[in-house]
Design a protein around this motif. Structure first.
Motif, PDB file in Angstrom:
ATOM      1  N   MET A   1      12.857  55.417  27.677  1.00  0.00           N
ATOM      2  CA  MET A   1      11.772  56.065  28.377  1.00  0.00           C
ATOM      3  C   MET A   1      11.513  57.388  27.682  1.00  0.00           C
ATOM      4  O   MET A   1      12.384  58.211  27.590  1.00  0.00           O
ATOM      5  CB  MET A   1      12.176  56.267  29.832  1.00  0.00           C
ATOM      6  N   GLY A  19       2.872  53.115  32.167  1.00  0.00           N
ATOM      7  CA  GLY A  19       3.964  52.280  32.658  1.00  0.00           C
ATOM      8  C   GLY A  19       3.618  51.694  34.011  1.00  0.00           C
ATOM      9  O   GLY A  19       2.657  52.123  34.662  1.00  0.00           O
ATOM     10  N   ASP A  20       4.392  50.704  34.441  1.00  0.00           N
ATOM     11  CA  ASP A  20       4.128  50.056  35.726  1.00  0.00           C
ATOM     12  C   ASP A  20       4.522  50.916  36.912  1.00  0.00           C
ATOM     13  O   ASP A  20       3.851  50.921  37.932  1.00  0.00           O
ATOM     14  CB  ASP A  20       4.882  48.719  35.811  1.00  0.00           C
ATOM     15  N   ASP A  85       9.208  54.038  34.846  1.00  0.00           N
ATOM     16  CA  ASP A  85       8.829  53.909  33.439  1.00  0.00           C
ATOM     17  C   ASP A  85       8.277  55.227  32.910  1.00  0.00           C
ATOM     18  O   ASP A  85       8.333  55.485  31.707  1.00  0.00           O
ATOM     19  CB  ASP A  85       7.733  52.856  33.252  1.00  0.00           C
TER      20      ASP A  85
END
Length: 90
Positions: A1, A19-20, A85
């Motif tokens: 990350m 990111g999700d 994320d």
């Protein structure tokens, strides 16, 4: 990350493009509920992996010797434990 952003509507939406799930690093525990209301109004609360407070005052976060260490420690917990994320500074 390796992604981080600062707080605000446009930044939060930008973070979602990276990111999700995102995590929020709050300065103090008292900020968490305010951030959640904001995220709920934006309609992105379901993408929140978690929010954790640094446990510092605003003054300590600006001048404190512990600030970077706490950012790293709390950020790692958001990623490793909560599944973020992307990190957003609250």
């Amino acid at each position: 990350m390796n992604r981080a952003a600062s707080s605000g509507c446009s930044v939060s939406l930008s973070a979602l493009g990276l990111g999700d799930r995102f995590g929020v690093l709050a300065i103090a525990e008292a900020s968490v509920q305010r951030h959640r209301r904001f995220l709920r109004r934006m309609g992105v609360l379901d993408r929140l992996a978690g929010e954790r407070a640094l446990g510092l005052s605003v003054d300590e976060s600006a001048r404190g010797e512990r600030t970077l260490d706490r950012l790293i420690e709390v950020g790692r917990a958001l990623v490793d434990t909560d599944g973020a994320d992307v990190l957003v500074l609250g």
